[in-house]
Scaffold this motif. Structure first.
Motif, PDB file in Angstrom:
ATOM      1  N   UNK A   2       0.827  -1.211   0.000  1.00  0.00           N
ATOM      2  CA  UNK A   2       0.000   0.000   0.000  1.00  0.00           C
ATOM      3  C   UNK A   2       0.861   1.261   0.000  1.00  0.00           C
ATOM      4  N   UNK A   3       2.039   1.212   0.622  1.00  0.00           N
ATOM      5  CA  UNK A   3       2.940   2.367   0.610  1.00  0.00           C
ATOM      6  C   UNK A   3       3.444   2.642  -0.801  1.00  0.00           C
ATOM      7  N   UNK A   4       3.715   1.581  -1.548  1.00  0.00           N
ATOM      8  CA  UNK A   4       4.169   1.745  -2.931  1.00  0.00           C
ATOM      9  C   UNK A   4       3.055   2.348  -3.771  1.00  0.00           C
ATOM     10  N   UNK A   5       1.842   1.850  -3.582  1.00  0.00           N
ATOM     11  CA  UNK A   5       0.713   2.393  -4.356  1.00  0.00           C
ATOM     12  C   UNK A   5       0.468   3.866  -4.026  1.00  0.00           C
ATOM     13  N   UNK A   6       0.590   4.229  -2.746  1.00  0.00           N
ATOM     14  CA  UNK A   6       0.403   5.629  -2.360  1.00  0.00           C
ATOM     15  C   UNK A   6       1.474   6.509  -3.006  1.00  0.00           C
ATOM     16  N   UNK A   7       2.701   6.006  -3.049  1.00  0.00           N
ATOM     17  CA  UNK A   7       3.800   6.765  -3.666  1.00  0.00           C
ATOM     18  C   UNK A   7       3.563   6.931  -5.160  1.00  0.00           C
ATOM     19  N   UNK A   8       3.124   5.885  -5.827  1.00  0.00           N
ATOM     20  CA  UNK A   8       2.876   5.953  -7.271  1.00  0.00           C
ATOM     21  C   UNK A   8       1.688   6.861  -7.559  1.00  0.00           C
ATOM     22  N   UNK A   9       0.670   6.811  -6.715  1.00  0.00           N
ATOM     23  CA  UNK A   9      -0.483   7.700  -6.915  1.00  0.00           C
ATOM     24  C   UNK A   9      -0.089   9.166  -6.804  1.00  0.00           C
ATOM     25  N   UNK A  10       0.962   9.456  -6.049  1.00  0.00           N
ATOM     26  CA  UNK A  10       1.412  10.838  -5.875  1.00  0.00           C
ATOM     27  C   UNK A  10       2.319  11.302  -7.016  1.00  0.00           C
ATOM     28  N   UNK A  11       2.744  10.364  -7.871  1.00  0.00           N
ATOM     29  CA  UNK A  11       3.627  10.717  -8.978  1.00  0.00           C
ATOM     30  C   UNK A  11       2.857  11.465 -10.063  1.00  0.00           C
ATOM     31  N   UNK A  12       3.525  12.359 -10.774  1.00  0.00           N
ATOM     32  CA  UNK A  12       2.855  13.037 -11.889  1.00  0.00           C
ATOM     33  C   UNK A  12       2.666  12.052 -13.057  1.00  0.00           C
ATOM     34  N   UNK A  13       1.653  12.290 -13.878  1.00  0.00           N
ATOM     35  CA  UNK A  13       1.441  11.416 -15.026  1.00  0.00           C
ATOM     36  C   UNK A  13       2.689  11.396 -15.932  1.00  0.00           C
ATOM     37  N   UNK A  14       2.927  10.247 -16.524  1.00  0.00           N
ATOM     38  CA  UNK A  14       4.071  10.124 -17.418  1.00  0.00           C
ATOM     39  C   UNK A  14       4.550   8.685 -17.500  1.00  0.00           C
ATOM     40  N   UNK A  15       5.676   8.515 -18.185  1.00  0.00           N
ATOM     41  CA  UNK A  15       6.201   7.177 -18.405  1.00  0.00           C
ATOM     42  C   UNK A  15       6.620   6.505 -17.096  1.00  0.00           C
ATOM     43  N   UNK A  16       7.235   7.241 -16.190  1.00  0.00           N
ATOM     44  CA  UNK A  16       7.681   6.654 -14.926  1.00  0.00           C
ATOM     45  C   UNK A  16       6.501   6.124 -14.124  1.00  0.00           C
ATOM     46  N   UNK A  17       5.415   6.881 -14.087  1.00  0.00           N
ATOM     47  CA  UNK A  17       4.231   6.434 -13.354  1.00  0.00           C
ATOM     48  C   UNK A  17       3.603   5.218 -14.029  1.00  0.00           C
TER      49      UNK A  17
END
Length: 68
Positions: A2-17
């Motif tokens: 869940x911590x990983x998902x929260x971190x990814x949800x906070x990322x800006x849209x783009x290839x990394x996300x």
């Protein structure tokens, strides 16, 4: 996870996300597939022992019973 998902949800849209979301999907599917508690436990089938199976453990004794 869940911590990983929260971190990814906070990322800006783009290839990394997008790549991170794909990795999360892969990791979740792998955990689901490997989790032994997803199927009910069952005992293994143990075959009936044969006389020849006992030979290595009996030394000079016959696995077929006493001889007179």
């Amino acid at each position: 996870m869940s911590a990983v998902r929260a971190r990814v949800d906070a990322m800006p849209p783009g290839q990394a996300r997008t790549e991170a979301e794909a990795w999360i999907s892969w990791a979740a599917a792998t955990v689901e597939r490997l989790d032994p508690l997803n199927t009910p436990p069952r005992l293994t089938d143990i075959p009936e022992p044969r006389p020849d199976d006992l030979k290595p453990f009996l030394g000079h004794w016959s696995p077929y019973g006493p001889t007179y």
